[in-house]
Design a protein around this motif. Structure first.
Motif: not given
Length: 381
Positions: A113-118, A130-132, A160-164, A147-150
């Motif tokens: 997978k490719s999306r990140v939660i920060a 890292a900067v994204a 977090v629950k919703r996005e995961l 980059q795909q970051v939320t």
């Protein structure tokens, strides 16, 4: 050739250091309560560190990762022993940004997978992914923004629950004590629920311990205050006491594959010698015990100063928050009292990130200077 002007600089030129002190080119002595962004963990020019690095560079400073390097194994074993992270494996690199970049890459490789939660006010470095994942639009170039970051708020467990549950998130990356963002922390319930949700959704939980690791929080890692098991732990700043070194600890459930990660300079002989000297000193001088002793004393004194409105952080990763912006206050501490402190994206907060060797007399020196500055200066609010 001029230097590319990307750093606002104080008019101080350090030329030497000894434990908590640095000296400039005019011979002026400064008390270092910032450690160059939490990098100086065992004090400037620690004799054991100087000896280890000098001995190593006089024999073999570098060879690539195409050969056997027993120092890497020794360093990995020492980290495992002191951190208590049993069974994790070590990949070495050169910096915190590179550590987080490899952590995110590994998560994406392994989950597909490719999306990140920060999280809001998080800071994870200046390389591509890292900067994204860093909450600062000013340092994210268009090429990084691909980059795909939320970005979510700390403690937003429903978010977090919703996005995961959307099924496309490879990693949740978090600082358990935010550094640049201003020493904010999530709750224990939040961190522990995130860990459970990650494991239920085939998502890696990445603990960014670049600044908070290596005893700075009062435990070897800040995540160890909570009941969580990160898949990946990133480390760097205090790891080499000034020598560039970083790495990630990788959970034993994650299988390595040749070529998956790589580096030219990471884990070189000189870096490993520096890293081993730091860990040996932390152990021999019981510096984590010192962190907790001095932290309690520092906070007890800070509570007596009415201008300090909030005290944030843990261990020797402390934020002092005022009801006015502290830029001028920090300048006076540097130029009039010769004390280094740090700032944050929260302009009303002073960051305290001293070497772990700090003593009570240094704390007293700081607060004496701070009180004099607060009493003698009318700060424009």
């Amino acid at each position: 050739m001029p230097l590319f002007d990307v750093y606002p600089l104080y008019n101080v030129t350090p030329v030497s250091g000894n434990d908590m002190l640095v000296y400039d080119d005019a011979g002026t002595e400064y008390l270092d309560l910032y450690g160059g962004h939490a990098v100086i963990s065992i004090g400037h020019s620690h004799p054991s560190y100087v000896k280890a690095v000098s001995n190593q560079v006089s024999t073999l400073g570098f060879y690539s990762n195409a050969i056997q390097n027993p120092l890497q194994v020794e360093l990995a074993d020492k980290i495992e022993s002191l951190s208590g992270c049993k069974g994790y494996e070590l990949f070495l690199c050169n910096s915190g940004a590179e550590a987080n970049e490899n952590a995110l890459k590994l998560a994406s490789f392994k989950t597909g997978k490719s999306r990140v939660i920060a999280f809001k006010n998080g800071f994870h470095g200046r390389t591509s992914a890292a900067v994204a994942a860093t909450d600062n639009a000013n340092i994210i170039a268009p090429i990084n923004a691909q980059q795909q970051v939320t970005i979510l708020a700390l403690n937003d467990i429903e978010g977090v629950k919703r996005e995961l549950e959307k099924g496309d998130v490879c990693a949740v990356i978090v600082e358990f004590i935010q550094g640049v963002g201003g020493l904010d922390q999530g709750t224990a319930e939040f961190f522990e629920q995130v860990d459970v949700l990650c494991k239920a959704n085939n998502t890696y939980f990445i603990a960014d311990e670049v600044q908070s690791g290596y005893g700075r929080s009062g435990k070897f890692f800040a995540f160890q205050y909570y009941n969580v098991i990160p898949e990946v732990i990133s480390i760097a700043k205090g790891m080499g006491n000034g020598f560039p070194i970083g790495g990630i600890l990788i959970h034993p459930s994650i299988e390595a594959k040749h070529g998956m990660l790589g580096t030219t300079f990471g884990g070189n002989h000189l870096a490993c010698a520096a890293g081993l000297a730091v860990l040996n000193t932390i152990e021999e001088e019981k510096l984590i015990d010192n962190v907790n002793t001095i932290s309690a004393y520092f906070i007890s004194v800070a509570k007596t100063i009415h201008q300090i409105k909030n005290i944030k952080g843990k261990g020797l990763m402390i934020g002092l928050e005022f009801d006015f912006e502290v830029g001028e206050l920090r300048k006076k501490l540097i130029y009039e009292h010769h004390i280094f402190t740090g700032g944050a994206s929260n302009k009303k907060l002073i960051r305290i990130l001293p070497p772990l060797t700090i003593k009570k007399e240094h704390v007293d020196q700081f607060f004496e200077a701070l009180k004099k500055t607060l009493e003698s200066t009318e700060v424009v609010k």
